[in-house]
Design an enzyme around this catalytic site. Structure first.
Site, PDB file in Angstrom:
ATOM      1  N   ASP A   7       0.795  -1.252   0.000  1.00  0.00           N
ATOM      2  CA  ASP A   7       0.000   0.000   0.000  1.00  0.00           C
ATOM      3  C   ASP A   7       0.826   1.300   0.000  1.00  0.00           C
ATOM      4  O   ASP A   7       0.479   2.259   0.724  1.00  0.00           O
ATOM      5  CB  ASP A   7      -0.962   0.023   1.205  1.00  0.00           C
ATOM      6  N   ASP A  58      -4.557  -0.771  -1.845  1.00  0.00           N
ATOM      7  CA  ASP A  58      -5.841  -0.590  -1.172  1.00  0.00           C
ATOM      8  C   ASP A  58      -6.785   0.015  -2.227  1.00  0.00           C
ATOM      9  O   ASP A  58      -6.417   0.998  -2.886  1.00  0.00           O
ATOM     10  CB  ASP A  58      -5.621   0.365   0.008  1.00  0.00           C
ATOM     11  N   HIS A 108     -10.753   0.782  -2.685  1.00  0.00           N
ATOM     12  CA  HIS A 108     -12.125   0.779  -2.181  1.00  0.00           C
ATOM     13  C   HIS A 108     -13.109   1.426  -3.154  1.00  0.00           C
ATOM     14  O   HIS A 108     -12.799   2.472  -3.734  1.00  0.00           O
ATOM     15  CB  HIS A 108     -12.207   1.567  -0.869  1.00  0.00           C
ATOM     16  N   HIS A 142     -17.423   3.078   0.666  1.00  0.00           N
ATOM     17  CA  HIS A 142     -17.002   1.836   1.333  1.00  0.00           C
ATOM     18  C   HIS A 142     -17.387   1.851   2.814  1.00  0.00           C
ATOM     19  O   HIS A 142     -17.368   2.913   3.459  1.00  0.00           O
ATOM     20  CB  HIS A 142     -15.481   1.668   1.186  1.00  0.00           C
ATOM     21  N   HIS A 155     -10.577   7.099   1.531  1.00  0.00           N
ATOM     22  CA  HIS A 155      -9.210   6.952   1.019  1.00  0.00           C
ATOM     23  C   HIS A 155      -9.155   5.852  -0.030  1.00  0.00           C
ATOM     24  O   HIS A 155      -9.983   4.947  -0.036  1.00  0.00           O
ATOM     25  CB  HIS A 155      -8.230   6.623   2.172  1.00  0.00           C
ATOM     26  N   LYS A 189      -7.098  -4.946  -2.888  1.00  0.00           N
ATOM     27  CA  LYS A 189      -7.873  -5.463  -1.751  1.00  0.00           C
ATOM     28  C   LYS A 189      -8.778  -4.374  -1.211  1.00  0.00           C
ATOM     29  O   LYS A 189      -8.515  -3.188  -1.424  1.00  0.00           O
ATOM     30  CB  LYS A 189      -6.921  -5.975  -0.660  1.00  0.00           C
ATOM     31  N   CYS A 219      -2.000  -2.597   7.683  1.00  0.00           N
ATOM     32  CA  CYS A 219      -1.923  -3.563   6.575  1.00  0.00           C
ATOM     33  C   CYS A 219      -0.646  -4.393   6.600  1.00  0.00           C
ATOM     34  O   CYS A 219      -0.684  -5.578   6.261  1.00  0.00           O
ATOM     35  CB  CYS A 219      -2.128  -2.853   5.252  1.00  0.00           C
TER      36      CYS A 219
END
Ligand code: VGL
Ligand code: ZN
Length: 197
Positions: free
Chosen positions: A9, A47, A49, A53, A82, A106, A151
C-alpha cells in the site's frame, strides 16, 4: 529458495498530503526501490475501495474518522475516505517502482474491509495471494510499506500463520499509531513468529 518482496500500500493517500497520510510515508520509497533487485519476485498491494465503502466514516451518519464500529465480522476502525478506486489517491507513489510481478488489490468489496494481503477482515475470505505464492514455490517473504500497524501487521501475521517465513523490514515501513496500535502490532507479529528487523 525463492524470496519475494511484498510492498504493501505505498499509495498517495497514505503519504503526506493524502487522505489518510501516514507520517513519513513517502520516506520509504527510495529504500524500497533499492531493495527490489535482490528479490526473485516482487508483489505490490493496492488498497482499492469503492466510493461509499463501509470502512469510511462518511458512510456512517454521526460517526467520525478513527471511531470504532461493530461490523458483522468484528470491530472496525472508521477511516477518512481513502484509496477510492481509480482516484489519484489510490495510485502508487509516483516515485515507487511498480514493475513488479503482481499487483493485488484489496478492500474492493463494499461491505468488508481488507487490511491483510491474504484475507479480508473476516479473516476467512481469501484474496488469492496465498495460491499465487504457493504455485510459484515462494516460501520466504519480506514485507515493507504502509502502514506498519495495520496492513503490514495483518499481512505479516496471516502469512506466518499460513506457514510462510516472514520478515518485516521496519526501516522500510511507517505506522499510523492509533491508541497504541503500533505496540500491539509489534507484539502480535512477534507472537506469530514474524522476524522484525
Ligand atoms: C490501511 C487503513 C485503512 C493500510 C488501509 O494500508 O494500513 N490502513 N486502509
Ligand atoms: Zn483502506
Amino acid at each position: 529458495m525463492t524470496q519475494a518482496l511484498i510492498v504493501i500500500d505505498v499509495q498517495n493517500d497514505f503519504c503526506p498530503g493524502g487522505a489518510l497520510a501516514v507520517p513519513g510515508g513517502d520516506e520509504i520509497v527510495a529504500g524500497i526501490n533499492a531493495m527490489i533487485p535482490a528479490f526473485d519476485a516482487v508483489i505490490l498491494t493496492q488498497d482499492w475501495h469503492p466510493a461509499g465503502h463501509s470502512s469510511f466514516a462518511s458512510s456512517h451518519p454521526g460517526k467520525g474518522p478513527y471511531e470504532m464500529i461493530d461490523m458483522p465480522y468484528g470491530p472496525q476502525v472508521l477511516w477518512p475516505d481513502h484509496c477510492v478506486q481509480g482516484s489519484e489517491g489510490a495510485q502508487f507513489h509516483p516515485d515507487l517502482r511498480t514493475d513488479g510481478d503482481l499487483i493485488i488489490r484489496k478492500g474492493f468489496r463494499a461491505d468488508i474491509d481488507s487490511y491483510s494481503a491474504f484475507y479480508e477482515n473476516d479473516h476467512e475470505t481469501p484474496t488469492g495471494l496465498e495460491g499465487y505464492l504457493r504455485t510459484r514455490g515462494i516460501e520466504t517473504l519480506t514485507m515493507v510499506g504502509l502502514a506498519t500497524d495495520f496492513c503490514v501487521h495483518f499481512s505479516a501475521v496471516d502469512a506466518a500463520r499460513l506457514g510462510f517465513q516472514v520478515t518485516v523490514a521496519l526501516d522500510h515501513c511507517r505506522a499510523i499509531d492509533l491508541d497504541g496500535s503500533l505496540a500491539a502490532a509489534m507484539s502480535a507479529m512477534t507472537a506469530a513468529g514474524v522476524t522484525l528487523e
